[in-house]
Design a protein around this motif. Sequence first.
Motif, PDB file in Angstrom:
ATOM      1  N   SER A  76       0.620  -1.651   0.795  1.00 21.95           N
ATOM      2  CA  SER A  76      -0.321   0.193   0.100  1.00 21.95           C
ATOM      3  C   SER A  76       0.643   1.021  -0.068  1.00 21.95           C
ATOM      4  O   SER A  76       0.391   2.578  -0.212  1.00 21.95           O
ATOM      5  CB  SER A  76      -0.720  -0.398   1.091  1.00 21.95           C
ATOM      6  N   ASN A  77       2.515   1.386   0.445  1.00 20.26           N
ATOM      7  CA  ASN A  77       2.630   1.822   0.384  1.00 20.26           C
ATOM      8  C   ASN A  77       3.868   2.534  -0.763  1.00 20.26           C
ATOM      9  O   ASN A  77       4.709   3.637  -0.900  1.00 20.26           O
ATOM     10  CB  ASN A  77       4.549   1.973   1.950  1.00 20.26           C
ATOM     11  N   VAL A  78       3.315   1.524  -2.311  1.00 12.75           N
ATOM     12  CA  VAL A  78       3.572   2.133  -3.287  1.00 12.75           C
ATOM     13  C   VAL A  78       3.209   2.272  -4.330  1.00 12.75           C
ATOM     14  O   VAL A  78       1.831   1.241  -4.615  1.00 12.75           O
ATOM     15  CB  VAL A  78       4.859   0.740  -4.170  1.00 12.75           C
ATOM     16  N   MET A  79       3.426   2.959  -5.086  1.00 10.20           N
ATOM     17  CA  MET A  79       2.547   2.899  -6.664  1.00 10.20           C
ATOM     18  C   MET A  79       3.691   2.926  -8.154  1.00 10.20           C
ATOM     19  O   MET A  79       4.747   3.200  -7.732  1.00 10.20           O
ATOM     20  CB  MET A  79       1.744   4.934  -6.615  1.00 10.20           C
ATOM     21  N   ILE A  80       2.868   2.234  -9.000  1.00 10.74           N
ATOM     22  CA  ILE A  80       3.295   2.208 -10.210  1.00 10.74           C
ATOM     23  C   ILE A  80       3.502   2.888 -11.256  1.00 10.74           C
ATOM     24  O   ILE A  80       2.938   4.286 -10.819  1.00 10.74           O
ATOM     25  CB  ILE A  80       2.355   1.330 -11.120  1.00 10.74           C
ATOM     26  N   LEU A  81       4.258   3.445 -11.502  1.00 10.60           N
ATOM     27  CA  LEU A  81       5.379   4.388 -12.471  1.00 10.60           C
ATOM     28  C   LEU A  81       5.139   4.425 -13.794  1.00 10.60           C
ATOM     29  O   LEU A  81       5.197   3.123 -14.481  1.00 10.60           O
ATOM     30  CB  LEU A  81       6.630   4.945 -12.027  1.00 10.60           C
ATOM     31  N   THR A  82       4.070   5.047 -14.692  1.00  9.03           N
ATOM     32  CA  THR A  82       3.487   5.052 -16.277  1.00  9.03           C
ATOM     33  C   THR A  82       5.486   5.697 -16.873  1.00  9.03           C
ATOM     34  O   THR A  82       6.243   5.597 -16.048  1.00  9.03           O
ATOM     35  CB  THR A  82       2.972   6.064 -16.352  1.00  9.03           C
ATOM     36  N   SER A  83       5.107   5.041 -17.856  1.00  9.34           N
ATOM     37  CA  SER A  83       6.268   5.391 -18.651  1.00  9.34           C
ATOM     38  C   SER A  83       6.443   7.090 -18.416  1.00  9.34           C
ATOM     39  O   SER A  83       7.723   7.365 -18.556  1.00  9.34           O
ATOM     40  CB  SER A  83       5.934   5.321 -20.203  1.00  9.34           C
ATOM     41  N   ASP A  84       5.473   8.318 -18.074  1.00  5.58           N
ATOM     42  CA  ASP A  84       6.392   9.537 -18.110  1.00  5.58           C
ATOM     43  C   ASP A  84       6.501   9.816 -17.043  1.00  5.58           C
ATOM     44  O   ASP A  84       6.904  10.815 -16.091  1.00  5.58           O
ATOM     45  CB  ASP A  84       5.238  10.443 -18.815  1.00  5.58           C
ATOM     46  N   GLY A  85       6.555   8.262 -16.008  1.00  2.49           N
ATOM     47  CA  GLY A  85       6.747   9.068 -14.988  1.00  2.49           C
ATOM     48  C   GLY A  85       5.911   9.259 -13.364  1.00  2.49           C
ATOM     49  O   GLY A  85       6.386   9.866 -12.797  1.00  2.49           O
ATOM     50  N   LYS A  86       4.891   9.047 -13.891  1.00  2.34           N
ATOM     51  CA  LYS A  86       3.899   9.303 -13.010  1.00  2.34           C
ATOM     52  C   LYS A  86       3.171   7.928 -12.055  1.00  2.34           C
ATOM     53  O   LYS A  86       2.999   7.474 -12.850  1.00  2.34           O
ATOM     54  CB  LYS A  86       2.400  10.056 -13.727  1.00  2.34           C
ATOM     55  N   PRO A  87       2.927   8.650 -11.130  1.00  2.00           N
ATOM     56  CA  PRO A  87       2.298   7.565 -10.212  1.00  2.00           C
ATOM     57  C   PRO A  87       0.689   7.192 -10.209  1.00  2.00           C
ATOM     58  O   PRO A  87      -0.268   8.395 -11.069  1.00  2.00           O
ATOM     59  CB  PRO A  87       2.247   7.581  -8.984  1.00  2.00           C
ATOM     60  N   SER A  88       0.196   6.123 -10.423  1.00  2.00           N
ATOM     61  CA  SER A  88      -0.808   6.177 -11.341  1.00  2.00           C
ATOM     62  C   SER A  88      -1.282   4.738 -10.535  1.00  2.00           C
ATOM     63  O   SER A  88      -0.514   4.085  -9.783  1.00  2.00           O
ATOM     64  CB  SER A  88      -1.054   5.528 -12.392  1.00  2.00           C
ATOM     65  N   ARG A  89      -2.480   4.175  -9.950  1.00  2.79           N
ATOM     66  CA  ARG A  89      -3.068   3.276  -9.652  1.00  2.79           C
ATOM     67  C   ARG A  89      -3.512   2.248 -10.664  1.00  2.79           C
ATOM     68  O   ARG A  89      -3.236   2.276 -11.790  1.00  2.79           O
ATOM     69  CB  ARG A  89      -4.557   3.095  -8.878  1.00  2.79           C
ATOM     70  N   ILE A  90      -3.774   0.853 -10.666  1.00  6.33           N
ATOM     71  CA  ILE A  90      -3.419  -0.144 -11.917  1.00  6.33           C
ATOM     72  C   ILE A  90      -4.889  -0.314 -11.383  1.00  6.33           C
ATOM     73  O   ILE A  90      -5.510  -1.148 -10.346  1.00  6.33           O
ATOM     74  CB  ILE A  90      -2.696  -1.205 -11.518  1.00  6.33           C
ATOM     75  N   GLY A  91      -5.844  -0.365 -13.319  1.00  9.36           N
ATOM     76  CA  GLY A  91      -6.431  -0.992 -13.200  1.00  9.36           C
ATOM     77  C   GLY A  91      -6.643  -2.549 -14.194  1.00  9.36           C
ATOM     78  O   GLY A  91      -5.272  -2.967 -15.034  1.00  9.36           O
ATOM     79  N   THR A  92      -7.332  -2.921 -14.981  1.00 13.64           N
ATOM     80  CA  THR A  92      -7.401  -3.811 -15.972  1.00 13.64           C
ATOM     81  C   THR A  92      -8.637  -3.642 -17.154  1.00 13.64           C
ATOM     82  O   THR A  92      -9.518  -3.033 -16.894  1.00 13.64           O
ATOM     83  CB  THR A  92      -7.806  -5.705 -15.593  1.00 13.64           C
ATOM     84  N   GLN A  93      -8.300  -4.054 -17.964  1.00 14.89           N
ATOM     85  CA  GLN A  93      -9.347  -3.659 -18.996  1.00 14.89           C
ATOM     86  C   GLN A  93      -9.443  -4.979 -20.045  1.00 14.89           C
ATOM     87  O   GLN A  93      -7.955  -5.938 -20.732  1.00 14.89           O
ATOM     88  CB  GLN A  93      -8.342  -2.770 -19.956  1.00 14.89           C
ATOM     89  N   LEU A  94     -10.008  -5.838 -21.103  1.00 12.55           N
ATOM     90  CA  LEU A  94     -10.537  -6.443 -22.175  1.00 12.55           C
ATOM     91  C   LEU A  94      -9.862  -5.903 -23.143  1.00 12.55           C
ATOM     92  O   LEU A  94     -10.285  -4.395 -23.799  1.00 12.55           O
ATOM     93  CB  LEU A  94     -11.503  -7.304 -22.171  1.00 12.55           C
ATOM     94  N   GLU A  95      -8.530  -6.333 -24.149  1.00 11.23           N
ATOM     95  CA  GLU A  95      -8.326  -6.346 -25.185  1.00 11.23           C
ATOM     96  C   GLU A  95      -8.194  -7.489 -26.216  1.00 11.23           C
ATOM     97  O   GLU A  95      -8.284  -8.285 -26.245  1.00 11.23           O
ATOM     98  CB  GLU A  95      -6.048  -6.080 -25.420  1.00 11.23           C
ATOM     99  N   GLY A  96      -8.693  -6.595 -27.355  1.00 13.76           N
ATOM    100  CA  GLY A  96      -9.689  -8.221 -28.042  1.00 13.76           C
ATOM    101  C   GLY A  96     -10.788  -8.132 -28.136  1.00 13.76           C
ATOM    102  O   GLY A  96     -11.774  -7.905 -27.516  1.00 13.76           O
ATOM    103  N   GLU A  97     -11.811  -9.399 -29.238  1.00 10.33           N
ATOM    104  CA  GLU A  97     -12.895  -9.474 -28.848  1.00 10.33           C
ATOM    105  C   GLU A  97     -13.068 -10.971 -28.867  1.00 10.33           C
ATOM    106  O   GLU A  97     -12.260 -11.744 -29.122  1.00 10.33           O
ATOM    107  CB  GLU A  97     -13.455  -8.568 -30.484  1.00 10.33           C
ATOM    108  N   GLY A  98     -13.759 -11.402 -28.812  1.00 12.13           N
ATOM    109  CA  GLY A  98     -14.520 -12.704 -28.615  1.00 12.13           C
ATOM    110  C   GLY A  98     -13.612 -13.405 -27.472  1.00 12.13           C
ATOM    111  O   GLY A  98     -13.564 -12.974 -26.449  1.00 12.13           O
ATOM    112  N   SER A  99     -13.535 -14.698 -27.702  1.00  8.04           N
ATOM    113  CA  SER A  99     -13.056 -16.063 -27.244  1.00  8.04           C
ATOM    114  C   SER A  99     -11.269 -14.940 -27.078  1.00  8.04           C
ATOM    115  O   SER A  99     -10.394 -15.601 -26.364  1.00  8.04           O
ATOM    116  CB  SER A  99     -13.097 -16.992 -28.089  1.00  8.04           C
ATOM    117  N   SER A 100     -11.114 -14.579 -28.125  1.00  2.76           N
ATOM    118  CA  SER A 100      -9.382 -14.363 -28.447  1.00  2.76           C
ATOM    119  C   SER A 100      -9.006 -13.130 -26.725  1.00  2.76           C
ATOM    120  O   SER A 100      -8.502 -12.008 -27.463  1.00  2.76           O
ATOM    121  CB  SER A 100      -9.298 -13.595 -29.574  1.00  2.76           C
TER     122      SER A 100
END
Length: 118
Positions: A76-100
């Motif tokens: 809880s004491n750390v946050m991930i850094l994005t490519s431009d060096g900004k701290p952010s929370r992490i979420g998930t997303q579906l990429e692609g369609e259907g069964s793939s």
Amino acid sequence: MSSPNSPARIKLRKNDLVRVIAGRDKGKSGRVLEIDRDNGRLVVEGVMLVKRHTKANPSKQIKGGIAEKEASIHVSNVMILTSDGKPSRIGTQLEGEGSSAKRVRVAKKTGEVLATKK
């Protein structure tokens, strides 16, 4: 969600770049070296350095003296850094369609897809 006896899901992975947001090393950044999912802790490179006094043991090729190594820090004491060096929370997303479709990690602040497994 998680029950009171089970640890929360840790969305960080080894080699992620993180910034410490609380504690004595607040503001430092480093790479995740180890993750202890059972206790919700991780070891970050160059963060939470502690000194350990070791006794010499020539039969095991161990030198004596004072060794400095990284101790674990709570997730809880750390946050991930994005490519431009900004701290952010992490979420998930579906990429692609259907069964793939694949679930990918995204930065909540910028929406960018975080590094995937190699």
